[in-house]
Design a protein around this motif. Structure first.
Motif, PDB file in Angstrom:
ATOM      1  N   GLY A  50       0.942  -1.274  -0.156  1.00 45.41           N
ATOM      2  CA  GLY A  50      -0.356  -0.037  -0.069  1.00 45.41           C
ATOM      3  C   GLY A  50       1.019   1.112  -0.164  1.00 45.41           C
ATOM      4  N   ILE A  51       2.335   0.725  -0.490  1.00 47.18           N
ATOM      5  CA  ILE A  51       3.031   2.480  -0.126  1.00 47.18           C
ATOM      6  C   ILE A  51       3.237   2.721  -2.041  1.00 47.18           C
ATOM      7  CG2 ILE A  51       3.944   2.578   1.844  1.00 47.18           C
ATOM      8  CD1 ILE A  51       6.145   1.474   0.901  1.00 47.18           C
ATOM      9  N   HIS A  52       3.225   4.040  -2.133  1.00 45.24           N
ATOM     10  CA  HIS A  52       3.698   3.879  -3.843  1.00 45.24           C
ATOM     11  C   HIS A  52       5.221   4.341  -3.921  1.00 45.24           C
ATOM     12  CE1 HIS A  52      -0.652   3.198  -4.824  1.00 45.24           C
ATOM     13  NE2 HIS A  52      -0.628   4.533  -3.374  1.00 45.24           N
ATOM     14  N   GLU A  53       5.954   4.820  -3.067  1.00 42.67           N
ATOM     15  CA  GLU A  53       7.265   5.081  -3.191  1.00 42.67           C
ATOM     16  C   GLU A  53       7.898   4.773  -1.847  1.00 42.67           C
ATOM     17  OE1 GLU A  53       8.597   9.271  -3.361  1.00 42.67           O
ATOM     18  OE2 GLU A  53       6.398   9.497  -1.915  1.00 42.67           O
ATOM     19  N   LYS A  54       9.365   4.436  -2.057  1.00 43.13           N
ATOM     20  CA  LYS A  54      10.289   4.038  -0.516  1.00 43.13           C
ATOM     21  C   LYS A  54      10.606   4.338   0.505  1.00 43.13           C
ATOM     22  CE  LYS A  54      14.843   4.420  -1.590  1.00 43.13           C
ATOM     23  NZ  LYS A  54      16.396   4.003  -1.492  1.00 43.13           N
ATOM     24  N   LEU A  55      10.068   4.378   1.636  1.00 43.32           N
ATOM     25  CA  LEU A  55       9.377   5.510   2.826  1.00 43.32           C
ATOM     26  C   LEU A  55      10.313   5.011   4.074  1.00 43.32           C
ATOM     27  CD1 LEU A  55       5.995   4.819   2.957  1.00 43.32           C
ATOM     28  CD2 LEU A  55       6.764   7.241   1.912  1.00 43.32           C
ATOM     29  N   PRO A  56      11.594   6.573   4.299  1.00 45.73           N
ATOM     30  CA  PRO A  56      12.698   6.132   5.140  1.00 45.73           C
ATOM     31  C   PRO A  56      11.820   5.637   6.691  1.00 45.73           C
ATOM     32  CG  PRO A  56      12.646   8.733   4.419  1.00 45.73           C
ATOM     33  CD  PRO A  56      11.421   7.633   3.718  1.00 45.73           C
ATOM     34  N   VAL A  57      12.441   5.460   7.500  1.00 48.99           N
ATOM     35  CA  VAL A  57      12.025   4.681   8.641  1.00 48.99           C
ATOM     36  C   VAL A  57      12.600   5.376   9.533  1.00 48.99           C
ATOM     37  CG1 VAL A  57      11.604   2.406  10.614  1.00 48.99           C
ATOM     38  CG2 VAL A  57      10.872   2.241   8.166  1.00 48.99           C
ATOM     39  N   GLU A  58      11.780   5.960  10.532  1.00 50.52           N
ATOM     40  CA  GLU A  58      11.584   6.948  11.474  1.00 50.52           C
ATOM     41  C   GLU A  58      12.619   6.342  12.862  1.00 50.52           C
ATOM     42  OE1 GLU A  58       9.751   9.519  14.940  1.00 50.52           O
ATOM     43  OE2 GLU A  58       8.195   7.961  14.013  1.00 50.52           O
ATOM     44  N   ASN A  59      13.527   6.542  13.097  1.00 48.87           N
ATOM     45  CA  ASN A  59      14.861   6.823  14.220  1.00 48.87           C
ATOM     46  C   ASN A  59      15.681   5.516  13.884  1.00 48.87           C
ATOM     47  OD1 ASN A  59      13.944   8.698  15.479  1.00 48.87           O
ATOM     48  ND2 ASN A  59      12.605   7.915  16.535  1.00 48.87           N
ATOM     49  N   PHE A  60      16.295   5.022  12.518  1.00 52.76           N
ATOM     50  CA  PHE A  60      16.481   4.015  11.707  1.00 52.76           C
ATOM     51  C   PHE A  60      17.317   3.901  10.468  1.00 52.76           C
ATOM     52  CE2 PHE A  60      15.315  -1.051  11.679  1.00 52.76           C
ATOM     53  CZ  PHE A  60      16.219  -1.698  11.906  1.00 52.76           C
ATOM     54  N   ALA A  61      17.971   4.426  10.742  1.00 52.47           N
ATOM     55  CA  ALA A  61      18.965   4.939   9.488  1.00 52.47           C
ATOM     56  C   ALA A  61      19.298   4.314   8.820  1.00 52.47           C
ATOM     57  CB  ALA A  61      20.507   5.809  10.072  1.00 52.47           C
ATOM     58  N   GLU A  62      18.662   4.279   7.611  1.00 49.92           N
ATOM     59  CA  GLU A  62      19.286   4.186   6.143  1.00 49.92           C
ATOM     60  C   GLU A  62      18.473   3.044   6.180  1.00 49.92           C
ATOM     61  OE1 GLU A  62      21.682   5.264   3.955  1.00 49.92           O
ATOM     62  OE2 GLU A  62      22.589   6.677   5.669  1.00 49.92           O
ATOM     63  N   VAL A  63      17.252   2.128   6.905  1.00 51.81           N
ATOM     64  CA  VAL A  63      16.323   1.284   6.178  1.00 51.81           C
ATOM     65  C   VAL A  63      15.016   1.918   6.066  1.00 51.81           C
ATOM     66  CG1 VAL A  63      15.899  -0.518   8.025  1.00 51.81           C
ATOM     67  CG2 VAL A  63      17.465   0.596   8.125  1.00 51.81           C
ATOM     68  N   TYR A  64      14.762   1.542   4.523  1.00 53.17           N
ATOM     69  CA  TYR A  64      13.619   1.845   4.583  1.00 53.17           C
ATOM     70  C   TYR A  64      12.005   0.762   4.323  1.00 53.17           C
ATOM     71  CZ  TYR A  64      16.733   5.770   2.843  1.00 53.17           C
ATOM     72  OH  TYR A  64      17.238   6.426   2.442  1.00 53.17           O
ATOM     73  N   HIS A  65      11.180   1.036   4.578  1.00 53.28           N
ATOM     74  CA  HIS A  65       9.766   0.469   4.221  1.00 53.28           C
ATOM     75  C   HIS A  65      10.248   0.649   2.622  1.00 53.28           C
ATOM     76  CE1 HIS A  65       7.471   0.915   7.833  1.00 53.28           C
ATOM     77  NE2 HIS A  65       8.248  -0.080   7.900  1.00 53.28           N
ATOM     78  N   HIS A  66       9.487  -0.607   1.769  1.00 55.26           N
ATOM     79  CA  HIS A  66       9.982  -1.107   0.577  1.00 55.26           C
ATOM     80  C   HIS A  66       9.142  -1.142  -0.090  1.00 55.26           C
ATOM     81  CE1 HIS A  66      14.762  -0.149  -0.375  1.00 55.26           C
ATOM     82  NE2 HIS A  66      14.907  -0.856   0.327  1.00 55.26           N
ATOM     83  N   THR A  67       8.376  -0.956  -1.553  1.00 54.99           N
ATOM     84  CA  THR A  67       7.556  -0.732  -2.278  1.00 54.99           C
ATOM     85  C   THR A  67       8.322  -2.711  -3.080  1.00 54.99           C
ATOM     86  OG1 THR A  67       8.593  -0.053  -4.523  1.00 54.99           O
ATOM     87  CG2 THR A  67       6.813   1.234  -2.898  1.00 54.99           C
ATOM     88  N   PRO A  68       7.807  -3.712  -3.458  1.00 53.26           N
ATOM     89  CA  PRO A  68       8.439  -4.520  -4.355  1.00 53.26           C
ATOM     90  C   PRO A  68       9.277  -3.767  -5.524  1.00 53.26           C
ATOM     91  CG  PRO A  68       5.872  -4.695  -4.534  1.00 53.26           C
ATOM     92  CD  PRO A  68       6.485  -3.463  -3.650  1.00 53.26           C
ATOM     93  N   GLU A  69       8.968  -2.842  -5.970  1.00 53.10           N
ATOM     94  CA  GLU A  69       9.907  -2.416  -7.148  1.00 53.10           C
ATOM     95  C   GLU A  69      11.532  -1.611  -6.201  1.00 53.10           C
ATOM     96  OE1 GLU A  69       6.305  -1.334  -6.762  1.00 53.10           O
ATOM     97  OE2 GLU A  69       5.764  -2.585  -8.231  1.00 53.10           O
ATOM     98  N   SER A  70      10.775  -0.666  -5.389  1.00 52.50           N
ATOM     99  CA  SER A  70      12.483  -0.295  -4.865  1.00 52.50           C
ATOM    100  C   SER A  70      12.883  -1.925  -4.120  1.00 52.50           C
ATOM    101  CB  SER A  70      12.080   0.305  -3.886  1.00 52.50           C
ATOM    102  OG  SER A  70      11.204   0.104  -2.527  1.00 52.50           O
ATOM    103  N   LEU A  71      11.976  -2.382  -4.058  1.00 49.43           N
ATOM    104  CA  LEU A  71      13.113  -3.704  -3.027  1.00 49.43           C
ATOM    105  C   LEU A  71      14.464  -4.514  -4.248  1.00 49.43           C
ATOM    106  CD1 LEU A  71      12.736  -6.059  -0.410  1.00 49.43           C
ATOM    107  CD2 LEU A  71      11.437  -7.283  -1.980  1.00 49.43           C
ATOM    108  N   LEU A  72      13.482  -4.383  -5.409  1.00 52.54           N
ATOM    109  CA  LEU A  72      14.327  -5.108  -6.391  1.00 52.54           C
ATOM    110  C   LEU A  72      15.235  -3.912  -6.659  1.00 52.54           C
ATOM    111  CD1 LEU A  72      11.622  -6.273  -9.163  1.00 52.54           C
ATOM    112  CD2 LEU A  72      13.016  -7.841  -7.959  1.00 52.54           C
ATOM    113  N   ARG A  73      15.172  -2.828  -6.247  1.00 57.23           N
ATOM    114  CA  ARG A  73      16.717  -1.919  -7.086  1.00 57.23           C
ATOM    115  C   ARG A  73      17.579  -2.313  -5.760  1.00 57.23           C
ATOM    116  NH1 ARG A  73      12.704   1.316  -8.909  1.00 57.23           N
ATOM    117  NH2 ARG A  73      12.557   2.537  -7.247  1.00 57.23           N
ATOM    118  N   GLU A  74      17.056  -2.459  -4.352  1.00 61.65           N
ATOM    119  CA  GLU A  74      18.377  -2.407  -3.205  1.00 61.65           C
ATOM    120  C   GLU A  74      18.853  -4.066  -3.274  1.00 61.65           C
ATOM    121  OE1 GLU A  74      18.403   0.070  -1.374  1.00 61.65           O
ATOM    122  OE2 GLU A  74      19.987  -0.590   0.226  1.00 61.65           O
ATOM    123  N   VAL A  75      17.985  -4.614  -3.873  1.00 63.47           N
ATOM    124  CA  VAL A  75      18.419  -6.336  -4.135  1.00 63.47           C
ATOM    125  C   VAL A  75      19.909  -6.658  -5.244  1.00 63.47           C
ATOM    126  CG1 VAL A  75      18.307  -8.350  -3.886  1.00 63.47           C
ATOM    127  CG2 VAL A  75      16.784  -7.396  -2.616  1.00 63.47           C
TER     128      VAL A  75
END
Ligand code: PBG
Length: 330
Positions: free
Chosen positions: A38-63
């Motif tokens: 249910g998100i449309h772009e990757k979102l940074p996580v509060e108080n968690f440096a460099e960690v994101y909630h990924h969309t399926p697409e941004s997950l592929l790019r990160e991997v």
């Protein structure tokens, strides 16, 4: 001369490198990643440096980036839409859920990637506990049946390893049984064998949206004043069919890693450098009290030195990137 000279081993960088006894490579890292519905772009996580909630697409790019740095193992956490959470966590084993769909796509693009999936209910229960609650307490035996279904669901999608983290008694037994009776003999089990009830999980719970709505996890996770209970959990998990075992947290439980290494030399051992441990180093560096990479390296080497074969680390890509740079220089 009456004394031994130790300094020659460490006089300069080259001698220090020559005499190093412990080594880390990108293949030692297991990179944890969060994929969210249910998100449309990757979102940074509060108080968690460099960690994101990924969309399926941004997950592929990160991997893809991680693989280009030599990382070949990821640990996947799914975050469902809020309204899909329920008392009995049915969505955790829905074949159309975000974890299953992500595994299928990842395996299609990166067949060599080793995909580990976290098997727990806390992101899927309406109350945020790791198991099913009835009459105000955890129903262990119902929970392990559900965990078996979750594992089968991940195995069907192509997970290489399922990693049960709920700390229910018999969870490895139930998962092993479920995998085998459904024909998934090749799916292996990484047991969160000795998982302590830790205050260092804070940033993760914000990330996984899995903070319990009431109470805490002390009735199922290990008490940090215990050693024998941890060993006994590992023994049970091995007897129940675990292929690899994990100690969690890692940085604050190095003694348990060393003990596990010595008592169970036959089994691959994983240390989980958890969210709060990672952020502790990050904040130290942010305050200018320590150099970020130096404290990260020192900590990861300590986990390896204690006896871990693999480290689950949010800093996987930060460190792997630096390893590449060194290799380029040599
Ligand atoms: C789910 C789970 C937790 C973590 C990994 N899997 C949280 C918890 O048990 O409360 C914590 C990981 C971290 O802090 O990095 N049960």
């Amino acid at each position: 001369m009456e004394f031994k000279r130790h300094h020659p081993y460490r006089l300069d960088e080259a001698s220090r490198n020559r005499h190093a006894e412990v080594h880390l490579t990108a293949e030692n890292f297991i990179y944890p990643l969060f994929v969210r519905e249910g998100i449309h772009e990757k979102l940074p996580v509060e108080n968690f440096a460099e960690v994101y909630h990924h969309t399926p697409e941004s997950l592929l790019r990160e991997v893809e980036k991680a693989i280009s740095q030599g990382i070949n193992k990821i640990l996947l956490f799914g975050i469902p839409d809020e309204h899909k959470k329920s008392e009995y966590a049915e969505y955790a084993y829905d074949e159309q859920n975000i974890v299953s769909r992500s595994i299928v796509t990842l395996k299609k693009h990166f067949p060599e990637l080793m995909v580990f999936t976290d098997v727990c209910l806390c992101s899927y229960t309406s109350h945020g506990h790791c198991g099913i609650i009835e009459n105000e307490s955890i129903n262990n035996d119902k929970t392990i049946e559900v965990l078996g279904q979750v594992a089968v669901c991940h195995a069907a999608a192509g997970a290489d390893f399922v990693a049960p983290s709920a700390m229910m008694d018999g969870q490895v037994w139930a998962i092993h049984k479920a995998l085998h009776s459904n024909g998934y003999d090749k799916t292996r089990i990484l047991a969160y064998a000795a998982k302590y009830a830790s205050a260092f999980y804070g940033p993760f719970r914000t990330a996984a949206l899995s903070t319990p709505a009431f109470g805490d996890r002390k009735s199922y996770q290990l008490d940090y004043r215990t050693i024998r209970q941890g060993i006994s959990e590992i023994e049970s998990d091995i007897a129940e069919g675990a292929d690899w075992i994990m100690i969690k947290p890692a940085h604050t439980y190095l003694d348990m890693i060393l003990r596990a290494r010595q008592l169970f030399p036959q089994i691959p051992l994983v240390g989980y450098h958890v969210s709060g441990e990672y952020m502790m180093l990050h904040l130290l560096a942010e305050k200018g009290i320590a150099d970020a990479l130096s404290v990260l390296w020192e900590t990861h080497y300590a986990i390896k030195r204690a006896g871990a074969d693999f480290i689950i680390s949010y800093a996987s890509t930060i460190l792997a990137k630096q390893l590449l740079k060194y290799e380029g220089v040599q």
